[in-house]
Design a protein around this motif. Structure first.
Motif, PDB file in Angstrom:
ATOM      1  N   LEU A   1       6.892  10.091   8.678  1.00 53.98           N
ATOM      2  CA  LEU A   1       6.148   9.207   7.779  1.00 53.98           C
ATOM      3  C   LEU A   1       5.105  10.053   7.045  1.00 53.98           C
ATOM      4  O   LEU A   1       4.485  10.930   7.641  1.00 53.98           O
ATOM      5  CB  LEU A   1       5.453   8.092   8.562  1.00 53.98           C
ATOM      6  CG  LEU A   1       6.363   7.231   9.446  1.00 53.98           C
ATOM      7  CD1 LEU A   1       5.564   6.115  10.106  1.00 53.98           C
ATOM      8  CD2 LEU A   1       7.520   6.642   8.637  1.00 53.98           C
TER       9      LEU A   1
ATOM     10  N   PRO B   1       2.202   8.872   4.831  1.00 53.63           N
ATOM     11  CA  PRO B   1       1.322   7.951   4.093  1.00 53.63           C
ATOM     12  C   PRO B   1       0.436   8.684   3.089  1.00 53.63           C
ATOM     13  O   PRO B   1       0.091   8.131   2.038  1.00 53.63           O
ATOM     14  CB  PRO B   1       0.482   7.287   5.197  1.00 53.63           C
ATOM     15  CG  PRO B   1       0.701   8.085   6.431  1.00 53.63           C
ATOM     16  CD  PRO B   1       1.997   8.795   6.281  1.00 53.63           C
ATOM     17  N   GLU B   2       0.091   9.961   3.400  1.00 53.26           N
ATOM     18  CA  GLU B   2      -0.798  10.738   2.516  1.00 53.26           C
ATOM     19  C   GLU B   2      -0.154  11.002   1.152  1.00 53.26           C
ATOM     20  O   GLU B   2      -0.857  11.338   0.192  1.00 53.26           O
ATOM     21  CB  GLU B   2      -1.194  12.067   3.194  1.00 53.26           C
ATOM     22  CG  GLU B   2      -0.086  13.114   3.338  1.00 53.26           C
ATOM     23  CD  GLU B   2       0.945  12.815   4.440  1.00 53.26           C
ATOM     24  OE1 GLU B   2       0.762  11.860   5.215  1.00 53.26           O
ATOM     25  OE2 GLU B   2       1.957  13.549   4.508  1.00 53.26           O
TER      26      GLU B   2
ATOM     27  N   PHE C   1      -2.726   4.646   0.401  1.00 52.49           N
ATOM     28  CA  PHE C   1      -1.916   3.982   1.435  1.00 52.49           C
ATOM     29  C   PHE C   1      -2.620   4.028   2.800  1.00 52.49           C
ATOM     30  O   PHE C   1      -2.809   3.005   3.458  1.00 52.49           O
ATOM     31  CB  PHE C   1      -0.515   4.606   1.524  1.00 52.49           C
ATOM     32  CG  PHE C   1       0.451   3.797   2.359  1.00 52.49           C
ATOM     33  CD1 PHE C   1       1.367   2.966   1.753  1.00 52.49           C
ATOM     34  CD2 PHE C   1       0.414   3.840   3.756  1.00 52.49           C
ATOM     35  CE1 PHE C   1       2.240   2.190   2.521  1.00 52.49           C
ATOM     36  CE2 PHE C   1       1.269   3.068   4.528  1.00 52.49           C
ATOM     37  CZ  PHE C   1       2.193   2.248   3.902  1.00 52.49           C
ATOM     38  N   ALA C   2      -2.996   5.241   3.219  1.00 48.19           N
ATOM     39  CA  ALA C   2      -3.565   5.397   4.569  1.00 48.19           C
ATOM     40  C   ALA C   2      -4.860   4.602   4.720  1.00 48.19           C
ATOM     41  O   ALA C   2      -5.170   4.108   5.808  1.00 48.19           O
ATOM     42  CB  ALA C   2      -3.822   6.884   4.856  1.00 48.19           C
TER      43      ALA C   2
ATOM     44  N   THR D   1       1.060  -0.503   8.579  1.00 48.26           N
ATOM     45  CA  THR D   1       2.499  -0.257   8.582  1.00 48.26           C
ATOM     46  C   THR D   1       3.089  -0.527   9.960  1.00 48.26           C
ATOM     47  O   THR D   1       2.538  -0.081  10.971  1.00 48.26           O
ATOM     48  CB  THR D   1       2.854   1.181   8.156  1.00 48.26           C
ATOM     49  OG1 THR D   1       4.284   1.304   8.174  1.00 48.26           O
ATOM     50  CG2 THR D   1       2.244   2.252   9.053  1.00 48.26           C
TER      51      THR D   1
ATOM     52  N   ALA E   1       6.627   1.784  -0.546  1.00 48.68           N
ATOM     53  CA  ALA E   1       5.898   2.727  -1.402  1.00 48.68           C
ATOM     54  C   ALA E   1       6.836   3.677  -2.141  1.00 48.68           C
ATOM     55  O   ALA E   1       6.554   4.076  -3.273  1.00 48.68           O
ATOM     56  CB  ALA E   1       4.896   3.530  -0.570  1.00 48.68           C
TER      57      ALA E   1
ATOM     58  N   TYR F   1      13.729   5.603   2.692  1.00 50.91           N
ATOM     59  CA  TYR F   1      12.981   5.258   3.907  1.00 50.91           C
ATOM     60  C   TYR F   1      13.970   4.772   4.946  1.00 50.91           C
ATOM     61  O   TYR F   1      15.104   4.418   4.614  1.00 50.91           O
ATOM     62  CB  TYR F   1      11.905   4.208   3.601  1.00 50.91           C
ATOM     63  CG  TYR F   1      12.435   2.876   3.127  1.00 50.91           C
ATOM     64  CD1 TYR F   1      12.724   1.848   4.016  1.00 50.91           C
ATOM     65  CD2 TYR F   1      12.675   2.635   1.768  1.00 50.91           C
ATOM     66  CE1 TYR F   1      13.207   0.631   3.575  1.00 50.91           C
ATOM     67  CE2 TYR F   1      13.166   1.417   1.326  1.00 50.91           C
ATOM     68  CZ  TYR F   1      13.423   0.414   2.229  1.00 50.91           C
ATOM     69  OH  TYR F   1      13.919  -0.795   1.794  1.00 50.91           O
TER      70      TYR F   1
ATOM     71  N   PRO G   1       5.446   3.407   4.331  1.00 54.79           N
ATOM     72  CA  PRO G   1       4.891   4.595   3.670  1.00 54.79           C
ATOM     73  C   PRO G   1       6.002   5.485   3.132  1.00 54.79           C
ATOM     74  O   PRO G   1       7.160   5.351   3.543  1.00 54.79           O
ATOM     75  CB  PRO G   1       4.138   5.304   4.801  1.00 54.79           C
ATOM     76  CG  PRO G   1       4.832   4.871   6.048  1.00 54.79           C
ATOM     77  CD  PRO G   1       5.370   3.485   5.796  1.00 54.79           C
TER      78      PRO G   1
END
Ligand SMILES: Cc1cc2nc3c(=O)[nH]c(=O)nc-3n(C[C@H](O)[C@H](O)[C@H](O)COP(=O)(O)OP(=O)(O)OC[C@H]3O[C@@H](n4cnc5c(N)ncnc54)[C@H](O)[C@@H]3O)c2cc1C
Length: 406
Positions: free
Chosen positions: A109, A111-112, A117-118, A123, A150, A154, A247
């Motif tokens: 994952l 997210p950054e 997002f983070a 999530t 996002a 995925y 993410p």
């Protein structure tokens, strides 16, 4: 014949299935070694049940060694380097040589990779995230709920849609659905698009039946945590009070840094044999990319990691025993879609069919939810419970004419 060493990198779905199948098929003089940085397995389909409080984390987590057959060696270590030219791997600071290598390191994952997002998104895609989402739901009293994809690719194409349907179910059970506006935002043209338009329309129908808006083909540029908005390159921003999302994903760094990676970081393999261009090196599951006849990639899903693992184990066993490997992966897959209200949809089909995957309209009802519970018990259970769940699944799949590998 001297004993061979088969190294399996990653003790997730693909690694576990491959290791156990190899241990069954090979004599004890051959070593089967699984290397995993976590040393414990989480049954990911049930993360969505953790998210709505139906499962506790301990119920879906198990020590990796308890899922592997006796005679499989487990090393808890981070894989730091893969060198297929020298047939060695570095893990936990140690160099390990192999005769056969199976890369099953999954997708990480990231997210950054999506600004904002983070900071603001919940999530359900890992255990800490699913647990935190459940806690955050306790303090939510109503407003706009956005379920966000996002970026693609995925894992588990059904998961964001199940997330929306299970959150809807949660708000209904709490008697607050009339105080919640729900919408899904995704870059995909349709839900589970690889499986074809029939599946896409069926899932959109499930969302519509619950009053959940579906917003496809969106190019998300960033999330503004202060304003609580999703900013898109191709339409006006959308605001939210509660954000649950998928993410961005990326391939593990050790894979990206290896000669196995394609420019996007994933491992390109032969779709039938799962072989990489390197001798005796296979890759399976989420870390791979397999283009289908329609140009779309095979979805990242445990069911495919499972089937690919069985194929690779059979091929390695055939080679070790001196035969020409003949076993091939057929591209068959299946999927549950949790719909809330104790119901689930289920679809199965041939993802290698040409020109498009052949996946008929999903069947739906309480029976399919029961099937998913049995599947969980079969994976995670032990002794009698596991045997009973396995028998239930086998009987059900025979009666209903769905893949027997269940
Ligand atoms: C919420 C959710 C629901 C899902 N539901 C379903 C479903 O219903 N059906 C379905 O088919 N699929 C589902 N999936 C997808 C499924 O979990 C994955 O596709 C599957 O786990 C892929 O298997 P894998 O073996 O390729 O990777 P994984 O199972 O992710 O295993 C990879 C392993 O590699 C290890 N690893 C990674 N990097 C390193 C390193 N450098 N060193 C050592 N170890 C490392 C990790 O610790 C991990 O154990 C779901 C996923 C999510 C997130």
């Amino acid at each position: 014949m001297a004993g061979k060493t088969i190294l399996i990198l990653g003790g997730g779905v693909g690694g576990i299935v491959t290791a156990n199948a190899l241990r069954r098929q090979l004599d004890p003089e051959h070593r089967v070694v699984v290397i995993d940085k976590r040393g414990e397995y989480v049954f990911t389909p049930s993360l969505l049940w953790v998210m709505v409080g139906w499962r506790q984390p301990a119920q879906i987590t198990k020590d990796l060694s308890r899922l592997l057959h006796s005679g499989v060696e487990v090393r808890r270590a981070e894989v730091q380097e893969i060198d297929p030219e020298r047939s060695v791997v570095r893990a936990g600071g140690e160099e390990l040589a192999y005769d056969y290598l199976v890369v099953a390191l999954g997708a990480d994952l990231a997210p950054e990779a999506m600004p904002g997002f983070a900071e603001v998104a919940h999530t359900p895609f890992d255990l800490p995230g699913a647990t935190a989402l459940w806690s955050a739901l306790q303090g939510f009293e109503g407003g706009r709920v956005a379920v966000l994809v996002a970026a693609t690719p995925y894992k588990c194409p059904a998961a964001p849609y199940e997330t929306a349907l299970l959150l809807d179910d949660h708000f209904r059970r709490r008697g607050m659905r009339d105080r919640v506006e729900m919408a899904v935002y995704t870059p995909e043209p349709a839900p589970m698009g690889v499986a074809g338009p029939v599946m896409g329309q069926a899932v959109v129908g499930m969302l519509q039946a619950k009053g959940i808006a579906f917003n496809p083909q969106l190019n998300l540029t960033h999330i503004d945590p202060a304003q609580k908005t999703l900013a898109f390159g191709n339409r006006e921003p959308a605001s939210f009070d509660f954000l649950a999302g998928v993410p961005p994903h990326k391939s593990p760094r050790v894979v990206r840094d290896s000669p196995l990676a394609n420019p996007a970081g994933w491992v390109a393999v032969d779709k039938r044999t799962l072989a990489t261009p390197f001798e005796n090196v296979y890759a399976i599951g989420d870390v791979t990319t397999i283009p289908l006849a329609n140009g779309k990639p095979l979805p990242k899903a445990g069911v495919f990691a499972h089937g690919e693992g069985e194929t690779v184990a059979a091929r390695i066993a055939e080679a070790v025993q001196g035969a020409a490997p003949r076993n091939e992966f057929d591209g068959m897959g299946y999927c549950w879609i949790e719909m809330g209200g104790g119901s689930a949809g289920f679809a199965s089909g041939d993802f290698y069919a040409e020109p498009d995957p052949e996946v008929p309209h999903p069947r739906a009802g309480r029976l399919w939810h029961t099937g998913k519970v049995l599947y969980e018990k079969w994976w995670m259970g032990e002794g009698l419970a596991r045997t009973a769940a396995g028998l239930g699944l086998r009987l059900g799949s025979k009666l209903l004419g769905i893949p027997a590998s269940l």
